[in-house]
Design an enzyme around this catalytic site. Sequence first.
Site, PDB file in Angstrom:
ATOM      1  N   ASN A 212     -15.418  59.429   7.845  1.00 36.25           N
ATOM      2  CA  ASN A 212     -16.022  60.006   7.403  1.00 36.25           C
ATOM      3  C   ASN A 212     -16.695  60.383   8.083  1.00 36.25           C
ATOM      4  O   ASN A 212     -17.370  61.442   8.429  1.00 36.25           O
ATOM      5  CB  ASN A 212     -16.947  60.498   6.199  1.00 36.25           C
ATOM      6  N   GLU A 312     -22.385  48.997   2.930  1.00 33.63           N
ATOM      7  CA  GLU A 312     -22.988  50.273   2.343  1.00 33.63           C
ATOM      8  C   GLU A 312     -21.396  51.155   0.950  1.00 33.63           C
ATOM      9  O   GLU A 312     -20.687  51.730   2.660  1.00 33.63           O
ATOM     10  CB  GLU A 312     -22.793  51.299   3.815  1.00 33.63           C
ATOM     11  N   CYS A 346     -21.572  60.109   1.873  1.00 38.68           N
ATOM     12  CA  CYS A 346     -21.244  59.267   1.121  1.00 38.68           C
ATOM     13  C   CYS A 346     -22.466  59.393   0.195  1.00 38.68           C
ATOM     14  O   CYS A 346     -23.018  58.983  -0.906  1.00 38.68           O
ATOM     15  CB  CYS A 346     -22.040  57.355   1.621  1.00 38.68           C
ATOM     16  N   GLU A 521     -29.342  49.914   6.988  1.00 39.55           N
ATOM     17  CA  GLU A 521     -29.126  49.571   8.334  1.00 39.55           C
ATOM     18  C   GLU A 521     -30.112  50.773   8.860  1.00 39.55           C
ATOM     19  O   GLU A 521     -30.059  51.466   8.176  1.00 39.55           O
ATOM     20  CB  GLU A 521     -27.123  50.559   8.412  1.00 39.55           C
TER      21      GLU A 521
HETATM   22  N1  NAD Z   1     -22.658  53.553   2.298  1.00 32.98           N
HETATM   23  C1  NAD Z   1     -22.671  54.387   2.784  1.00 32.98           C
HETATM   24  O1  NAD Z   1     -22.898  54.046   3.764  1.00 32.98           O
HETATM   25  C2  NAD Z   1     -20.928  54.725   3.132  1.00 32.98           C
HETATM   26  C3  NAD Z   1     -20.322  55.885   4.274  1.00 32.98           C
HETATM   27  C4  NAD Z   1     -19.369  56.898   4.779  1.00 32.98           C
HETATM   28  C5  NAD Z   1     -18.753  56.536   3.164  1.00 32.98           C
HETATM   29  N2  NAD Z   1     -19.324  55.839   2.425  1.00 32.98           N
HETATM   30  C6  NAD Z   1     -17.922  55.262   1.401  1.00 32.98           C
HETATM   31  O2  NAD Z   1     -17.185  54.884   1.648  1.00 32.98           O
HETATM   32  C7  NAD Z   1     -15.924  56.061   0.681  1.00 32.98           C
HETATM   33  C8  NAD Z   1     -15.399  56.969   1.465  1.00 32.98           C
HETATM   34  O3  NAD Z   1     -13.974  56.301   2.674  1.00 32.98           O
HETATM   35  P1  NAD Z   1     -12.801  55.393   2.844  1.00 32.98           P
HETATM   36  O4  NAD Z   1     -12.682  56.638   1.575  1.00 32.98           O
HETATM   37  O5  NAD Z   1     -12.848  55.512   3.835  1.00 32.98           O
HETATM   38  O6  NAD Z   1     -12.650  54.445   2.028  1.00 32.98           O
HETATM   39  P2  NAD Z   1     -12.281  52.792   1.757  1.00 32.98           P
HETATM   40  O7  NAD Z   1     -13.048  52.101   1.498  1.00 32.98           O
HETATM   41  O8  NAD Z   1     -10.927  52.991   1.451  1.00 32.98           O
HETATM   42  O9  NAD Z   1     -11.955  52.469   3.607  1.00 32.98           O
HETATM   43  C9  NAD Z   1     -13.259  52.166   4.324  1.00 32.98           C
HETATM   44  C10 NAD Z   1     -12.731  51.265   5.832  1.00 32.98           C
HETATM   45  O10 NAD Z   1     -12.000  50.237   4.652  1.00 32.98           O
HETATM   46  C11 NAD Z   1     -11.072  49.675   5.622  1.00 32.98           C
HETATM   47  N3  NAD Z   1      -9.746  48.700   4.197  1.00 32.98           N
HETATM   48  C12 NAD Z   1      -8.994  49.531   3.273  1.00 32.98           C
HETATM   49  N4  NAD Z   1      -9.196  48.453   2.358  1.00 32.98           N
HETATM   50  C13 NAD Z   1      -9.659  48.301   2.963  1.00 32.98           C
HETATM   51  C14 NAD Z   1      -8.808  45.934   2.752  1.00 32.98           C
HETATM   52  N5  NAD Z   1      -8.237  46.243   1.317  1.00 32.98           N
HETATM   53  N6  NAD Z   1      -9.393  45.292   3.683  1.00 32.98           N
HETATM   54  C15 NAD Z   1     -10.312  45.724   4.321  1.00 32.98           C
HETATM   55  N7  NAD Z   1     -10.558  46.872   4.807  1.00 32.98           N
HETATM   56  C16 NAD Z   1      -9.550  47.879   4.149  1.00 32.98           C
HETATM   57  C17 NAD Z   1     -10.296  50.987   5.709  1.00 32.98           C
HETATM   58  O11 NAD Z   1      -9.110  51.061   6.383  1.00 32.98           O
HETATM   59  C18 NAD Z   1     -11.335  51.489   6.601  1.00 32.98           C
HETATM   60  O12 NAD Z   1     -11.280  51.153   7.668  1.00 32.98           O
HETATM   61  C19 NAD Z   1     -16.325  56.671  -0.227  1.00 32.98           C
HETATM   62  O13 NAD Z   1     -16.543  55.683  -1.694  1.00 32.98           O
HETATM   63  C20 NAD Z   1     -17.898  56.409   1.007  1.00 32.98           C
HETATM   64  O14 NAD Z   1     -18.667  56.935  -0.923  1.00 32.98           O
HETATM   65  C21 NAD Z   1     -19.676  54.870   2.546  1.00 32.98           C
HETATM   66  O1  SSN Z   2     -20.902  59.074   5.067  1.00 29.75           O
HETATM   67  C1  SSN Z   2     -21.758  57.960   4.607  1.00 29.75           C
HETATM   68  C2  SSN Z   2     -23.365  58.236   5.751  1.00 29.75           C
HETATM   69  C3  SSN Z   2     -24.334  59.253   6.128  1.00 29.75           C
HETATM   70  C4  SSN Z   2     -25.043  59.698   6.752  1.00 29.75           C
HETATM   71  O2  SSN Z   2     -25.405  57.921   7.469  1.00 29.75           O
HETATM   72  O3  SSN Z   2     -25.906  60.257   6.582  1.00 29.75           O
END
Ligand code: NAD
Ligand code: SSN
Length: 540
Positions: A212, A312, A346, A521
């Site tokens: 994202n 995160e 997120c 972060e």
């Molecule tokens: N808190 C934050 O800063 C933050 C920021 C961005 C996104 N997010 C969260 O991420 C989610 C959406 O992103 P997404 O769908 O890409 O998440 P995801 O967890 O499916 O994927 C994130 C990363 O993890 C990898 N991944 C997936 N399965 C894995 C495994 N078993 N082992 C190791 N790596 C693996 C993916 O290839 C990708 O690189 C949402 O829930 C969002 O809220 C959080």
């Molecule tokens: O999606 C997560 C990161 C969003 C942000 O840093 O504003």
Amino acid sequence: MLRPGFLTTTAVTLSRGRASQAALYGFPRASLLASSTQNPRLLSSAANSLTKLQAQLDDPTLIASAGFIDNEFITASTSGKHFAVYDPANGTEIARFPDMGIEETEKAIQAAKQAFPSWSKTTAKERSTILRNWYNLILENEQDLAKIITWENGKPLADALGEVRYGASFFEWFSEEAKRLYGEVIPSPNRQQRMVAIRQPLGVVGIITPWNFPNAMITRKLGAALAVGCTVVAKPASETPLSAVALYELGKRAGVPKGVIGLVTTHHNTKAIGKLLCESQDISGISFTGSTNVGKLLLKQSADTVKKVSLELGGNAAFIVFEDADLDKAVDAAVLAKFRSSGQTCICVNRFYVHSSIKDVFGERLREKVEKFRVGSGMDANTTHGPLINKASVEKVRLHVHDALDHGAKLLIGGKESENAHGYFYPPTVLSDMTNNMRIATEETFGPVAGIFSFDTEEEVLELANNTRFGLAGYFFSKDVSRCWRVAENLQVGMVGVNTGAISSEVAPFGGVKESGIGREGARQGLDEYTQYKYINMAI
Ligand SMILES: NC(=O)c1ccc[n+]([C@@H]2O[C@H](COP(=O)([O-])OP(=O)(O)OC[C@H]3O[C@@H](n4cnc5c(N)ncnc54)[C@H](O)[C@@H]3O)[C@@H](O)[C@H]2O)c1
Ligand SMILES: O=CCCC(=O)O
């Protein structure tokens, strides 16, 4: 030296002058055709797609279908397999990346391990200079980097440019913080000893990032890790590897030494590579941004080697509008905090709680704003909101909307998908009369749907807002200063926006509580995730 098994003839360094850029157009095609296990016609068409993208960049050498190991761009995996990257605005394939595996990851880990002793002994000023160079290079190439984000992620070009600048700001910030990694002098409780605590880098860290923010989620981690002297092996999301490659190319130009940053690209071997990064005794820390389920898995996998883990994860942000709120400001902030990146951040709002006395007027004002959105390809200058990342995301959003409507929600706008649409679009949607038995009340939608619940008292709304296992961000609007302190202190989240919907900044600690994560972060605290204290007691 590349090990046998790598297609050494296709391991190409991209750092070439612009004069030779035209000659480079053919390079990804040659490397893709080198794979013997896939249909050559398909590979050739994928290479043509990448070539078309390169032709639209001021500097075509910024992208390639490649990982980066031991200072070289590697365009083929040992297995010979590739995975496709798609433009979410139309579903067409835009690139085909080497589907790397355990062998490549192990090689990247060993390169980072070898590089650690010298990198960790560079002075803070030396590391700062490299990060600053990298920051400058990102800004010099910001238009190209923004296009790359839009191609693979879909967000509108203006938003992508915003992400590039946001991403760059982490390198700027950590280039400055590198010089302020202060330890402590501890007043000794006796006359015979002197005590200090110094801070040292963890070692090699594994970084896993989401799609994202294909650029900024990498820089937020890399900036902090490199600033303190760690070396890194990163795995970007398979949906958005092009931005990662472009950043690495600029990192190489900025002077990051050999082995210090590795990049492993994969789709099919994601789980295996994640497990290896967590279980390897040569890796001392894991930093992950993504879903809560995957975060929990990585935490478990890291237990046996007792790694420092920074997570995160997902959110379920509440946005509360009290009866004394400035409604104009609240509606503007709601648009930003809900619909930024088409709801795929997120910290996007998942639940709007609006005081019952103003619920209808708030809903109507939000509807009017959403009506003005222009949904389309991020490359179109008129587009305000782009597609979702893939089909699964569209299906999840659809499920949440249908579930809400089935349980009695009122549709104010959106909700109806165009049958002729190409790409992964869902119309921005506003729902009112939401109730707690609907999925949106508890599950992260990660899409362009605003669901409006109502409440009557501060006590009631705090209970509702906190009634979730997530705890990333929360927002509220009120003009009552005492209430502002009370609510900010009582929301169970890592970040609060008071009378604002924009909270992200490189200078502020970003992170969550509960099942939204561990660690912070950005900010000065961002360095903590990559360092450990060493206490030194000296007898005198
Ligand atoms: N808190 C934050 O800063 C933050 C920021 C961005 C996104 N997010 C969260 O991420 C989610 C959406 O992103 P997404 O769908 O890409 O998440 P995801 O967890 O499916 O994927 C994130 C990363 O993890 C990898 N991944 C997936 N399965 C894995 C495994 N078993 N082992 C190791 N790596 C693996 C993916 O290839 C990708 O690189 C949402 O829930 C969002 O809220 C959080
Ligand atoms: O999606 C997560 C990161 C969003 C942000 O840093 O504003």
